[in-house]
Design an enzyme around this catalytic site. Structure first.
Site, PDB file in Angstrom:
ATOM      1  N   SER A  64     -25.578 -27.814 -19.101  1.00 57.61           N
ATOM      2  CA  SER A  64     -25.478 -29.151 -18.499  1.00 57.61           C
ATOM      3  C   SER A  64     -25.455 -29.024 -16.982  1.00 57.61           C
ATOM      4  CB  SER A  64     -24.188 -29.837 -18.942  1.00 57.61           C
ATOM      5  OG  SER A  64     -23.082 -29.298 -18.214  1.00 57.61           O
ATOM      6  N   ASP A  65     -25.817 -30.084 -16.298  1.00 54.83           N
ATOM      7  CA  ASP A  65     -25.521 -30.095 -14.881  1.00 54.83           C
ATOM      8  C   ASP A  65     -24.002 -30.291 -14.765  1.00 54.83           C
ATOM      9  OD1 ASP A  65     -27.289 -31.471 -12.011  1.00 54.83           O
ATOM     10  OD2 ASP A  65     -25.586 -30.101 -12.176  1.00 54.83           O
ATOM     11  N   TRP A  66     -23.477 -30.021 -13.594  1.00 53.43           N
ATOM     12  CA  TRP A  66     -22.025 -29.968 -13.426  1.00 53.43           C
ATOM     13  C   TRP A  66     -21.426 -31.389 -13.391  1.00 53.43           C
ATOM     14  CZ3 TRP A  66     -24.360 -25.746 -13.889  1.00 53.43           C
ATOM     15  CH2 TRP A  66     -23.727 -24.514 -13.887  1.00 53.43           C
ATOM     16  N   GLY A  67     -20.898 -31.773 -14.541  1.00 57.48           N
ATOM     17  CA  GLY A  67     -20.378 -33.140 -14.625  1.00 57.48           C
ATOM     18  C   GLY A  67     -21.351 -34.059 -15.308  1.00 57.48           C
ATOM     19  N   GLY A  68     -22.325 -33.481 -16.028  1.00 57.53           N
ATOM     20  CA  GLY A  68     -23.332 -34.320 -16.671  1.00 57.53           C
ATOM     21  C   GLY A  68     -23.054 -34.628 -18.122  1.00 57.53           C
TER      22      GLY A  68
END
Ligand code: GLC
Length: 727
Positions: free
Chosen positions: A265-269
């Site tokens: 995932s992207d960071w915080g996605g």
């Protein structure tokens, strides 16, 4: 007799122990065994808790291994153009090591502008070696989101507006990185084409534009580059978060393209356990963070794929199969990286990497205009060269977001020019400032004008920078114009000294109201550690510029497709954004709408001139399974050795669905000495002439007439041939 008996007994005992020992090596540790067998064996030995630990972060940039089995944790690092300094366990702050100052390679727009896949391979090998040396198992790059608007803050990290160019350049980069036993991580999948509201904007776009424009570079990275990891994007698409998106991750990435690597995932996605479990996410990273500066502290056990996921499996609400599939893919990456005992050791911040960085920079710099001709400025020709502009001295490897770096060395343009021309020749003043609270803009301009009066030549070095709302993550630009009063300064400089050349350093196109007054313009990029040397080599003529624009530069912002409809099309209303320009992105828009850009995609001048011969096709008729063979001679009929990129565009005569006027289908960069002629050959599979039929949900090549053209830019066709595709 006795001695030989005991000797024989001892030998047979040794043989027995060794063979027992060999037999006792578990399959997953036996690198003579096939990868999939090792994966299954390791999976079979893991407990439920150990499996769950593997599918989410344990720190800001690592995910757990299985220490009981000797399986190491996975370490990840940004970014696409250099290895980020070591960060704290649970923070985006650097820990302050003294041995993690890296090589900054040019930003990927510069790599794309080289139009040279061989350089992309060298780039990948070098940056992969630096990631390997820093013990990183996943490099969080390259990024291949398409340049849809010149306001997107992160375009500098990507490879321009054309899916074919991005596809051709991203594959060798990935292959180079992964030669080091480091996974490349193709990002951001998909449709992350703006930073405005990046965490929650929902993209609405047709299947045609999705498949023809926004997916090809990802598909090439997966199917030709064999990329081992893909990063989900922050935004939503058709109402679902891309980090756990059924259509994108399950149906397209896995089922249609056959991707068997890891989705990070992207960071915080990540926002949901069930969706993450079911929709193809393998490692959840950075939850409850903005991916840049802050995040909930030590929340790793609460991640959506941590305890909540474990509970849902234990209760039977979610099948164990979903977890096992994820762990299989993570283990596959582990065996390809940190459990591959034969992978190279890497190297870091070496002279060799500096050399590659400089060569890519030199090959990516684009000469846009050169009357009189002002460039090159030969060493020794002038006594007083005035350099004006903050970008001549400002560090451009820091800032910009997650791609920022701590470099061992960054040669600024001013340093490079002083090194080239000597301190007694080069004069400098900043002329403008990005920190108006610290400096008085008027006095800076006045000083520049006073000095310009007595200069033999003025080299202006400005553009954008990595400050928020310039070329930077998390923010889009607010205007197409140059910031900090640069337009006034440039026009004023021209008023006192006509012999002024403008160097724009940026990752995006900018408005050029002074275009008619300025005799010479260079489009430069975030060139990294060797910026000053590369720029000085091009300005002095030691290197003949050969870069070509990887994106169109419009005369005014609303000439650009995405910016010509109104806010719902860009940047959206904070909830939805509608890609109404559809497949007409970049030159596809300018061609079809008959709008003349300031500078077209694929454009770039040289200090020499080239003469194109006729484009020749092997046949006039081709069937759908054929490969079209073209050739074209090219001559250097100028005064300097140099390189030219020949581009091949295709146009279908009567498509049953709307198509762009032309599309890039091949290119080749060739180096020619003065007076030299070469014949360049191209092979284009007829299937590459297809368009995506969203009704049939398949790529279609229609029997029809096609025009194939060889061009020096998307707006400058030199020769064409007509061919016919038959059933
Ligand atoms: C950032 C970026 C992504 C980066 C990641 C880790 O927010 O969107 O490109 O790799 O988080 O820093």
């Amino acid at each position: 007799m006795k001695r030989s008996f005991f000797t024989g007994l001892i030998c047979s005992l040794i043989v027995f122990c060794v063979s027992a020992q060999e037999r006792s090596v578990p399959t997953y540790l036996d690198d003579s065994k096939p990868l999939e067998q090792r994966v299954e064996d390791a999976l079979s030995r893991m407990t439920l808790e150990e499996k769950v630990a593997m599918v989410h972060a344990q720190s800001k940039f690592s995910s757990a291994g299985c220490s009981r089995l000797g399986i190491p944790e996975i370490w990840m690092s940004d970014g696409p153009n250099g290895i980020r300094p070591e960060l704290m366990w649970d923070s985006f702050k650097a820990v302050g090591w003294t041995n993690d100052s890296c090589t900054a390679f040019p930003a990927l727009t510069c790599l794309a502008a080289t139009f040279d896949p061989q350089l992309a391979m060298e780039y990948g090998i070098a940056i992969g070696a630096e990631a390997r040396y820093r013990k990183k198992d996943i490099l969080l790059g390259p990024g291949v989101n398409i340049y849809r608007t010149p306001l997107n803050g992160r375009n500098f990290e990507y490879m321009g507006e054309d899916p074919y160019l991005a596809s051709q350049m991203v594959v060798p980069y990935i292959q180079g990185v992964q030669q080091n036993g480091v996974a490349a991580c193709l990002k951001h999948f998909a449709l992350n084409n703006q930073e405005r509201w990046r965490h929650n904007i929902n993209v609405e776009v047709s299947d045609r534009a999705l498949y023809e424009i926004y997916l090809p570079a990802f598909k090439a990275g997966v199917q030709e580059g064999d990329v081992w990891a893909v990063m989900g994007a922050y935004n939503l698409f058709r109402g679902q978060h891309c980090c756990h998106h059924d259509l994108l991750l399950n149906q397209i990435l896995r089922n249609e393209w056959g991707f068997e690597g890891v989705v990070v995932s992207d960071w915080g996605g990540v926002y949901d356990t069930d969706e993450s479990a079911r929709n193809g996410l393998d490692i959840e990273m950075g939850t409850w963070s903005d991916g840049l500066s802050y995040g909930r502290a030590f929340a790793y056990d609460d991640y959506f794929l941590a305890r909540p996921f474990l509970k849902k499996i234990e209760s039977g609400e979610l099948p164990l199969q979903l977890l096992d599939d994820k762990v299989r893919r993570v283990l596959r990456l582990v065996f390809r990286t940190n459990m591959d005992r034969n992978r190279p050791w890497g190297s870091f911040a070496t002279e060799a990497h500096a050399d590659i960085s400089r060569r890519i920079a030199e090959q990516g710099i684009v000469l846009l205009k050169n009357e009189t001709p002002l460039f090159p400025v030969p060493v020794g020709k002038y006594n007083r060269i005035l350099v004006v502009g903050e970008n001549a001295t400002k560090s451009l490897t820091v800032g910009g977001g997650s791609s920022e770096l701590k470099v061992k060395k960054e040669v600024s343009p001013l340093e490079g020019l002083i090194d080239k021309y000597g301190e007694e020749t080069i004069y400098y003043t900043s002329g403008y400032t990005s920190e108006p609270q610290k400096y008085n803009a008027d006095s800076l301009m006045q000083e520049a004008l006073n000095l310009a009066k007595s200069a033999d030549v003025v080299i202006y070095i400005g553009g954008l920078n990595k400050n928020p709302f310039q070329d930077s993550e998390a923010h889009d630009r607010k205007a197409f114009d140059l910031p900090y009063g640069q337009n006034d300064l440039i026009e004023s400089l021209l008023g006192v000294n006509k012999n002024t050349g403008v160097v724009i350093i940026s990752g995006n196109g900018i408005a050029m109201p002074w275009i008619d007054q300025v005799p010479a313009i260079i489009q430069s990029w975030y060139l990294g550690s060797q910026a000053g040397n590369a720029l000085a080599n091009v300005i002095s003529g030691e290197v003949n510029p050969s870069g070509k624009l990887p994106f169109s530069i419009p005369k005014k912002l609303n000439d650009n497709g995405a910016n010509s409809f109104g806010p719902s099309v860009y940047p959206g209303d904070s909830i939805n954004v509608y890609y109404k320009e559809d497949i007409l992105v970049g030159y596809r828009w300018f061609d079809t709408k008959k709008i003349e850009p300031q500078f077209p995609f694929g454009f770039g001048l040289s200090y020499t001139t080239f003469n194109y011969g006729k484009l020749i096709t092997e046949n006039k008729e081709y069937s759908k399974s054929d490969v079209i063979r073209l050739s074209c001679s090219i001559s250097n009929n100028g005064q300097n050795d140099g390189a030219e990129t020949l581009q091949i565009y295709s146009s279908q005569q009567h498509p049953s669905l709307p198509r762009p006027l032309k599309e890039l289908k091949a290119f080749q960069k060739v180096f020619l000495k003065v007076g030299e002629t070469k014949t360049v050959s191209f092979s284009i599979p007829v299937e590459d002439l297809a368009f995506f039929d969203d009704e049939k949900h398949e790529w279609v090549v229609e029997p029809d007439r096609f025009t194939l053209s060889v061009a020096t830019s998307s707006a400058d066709i030199r020769s064409s041939v007509r061919i016919k595709v038959i059933e």
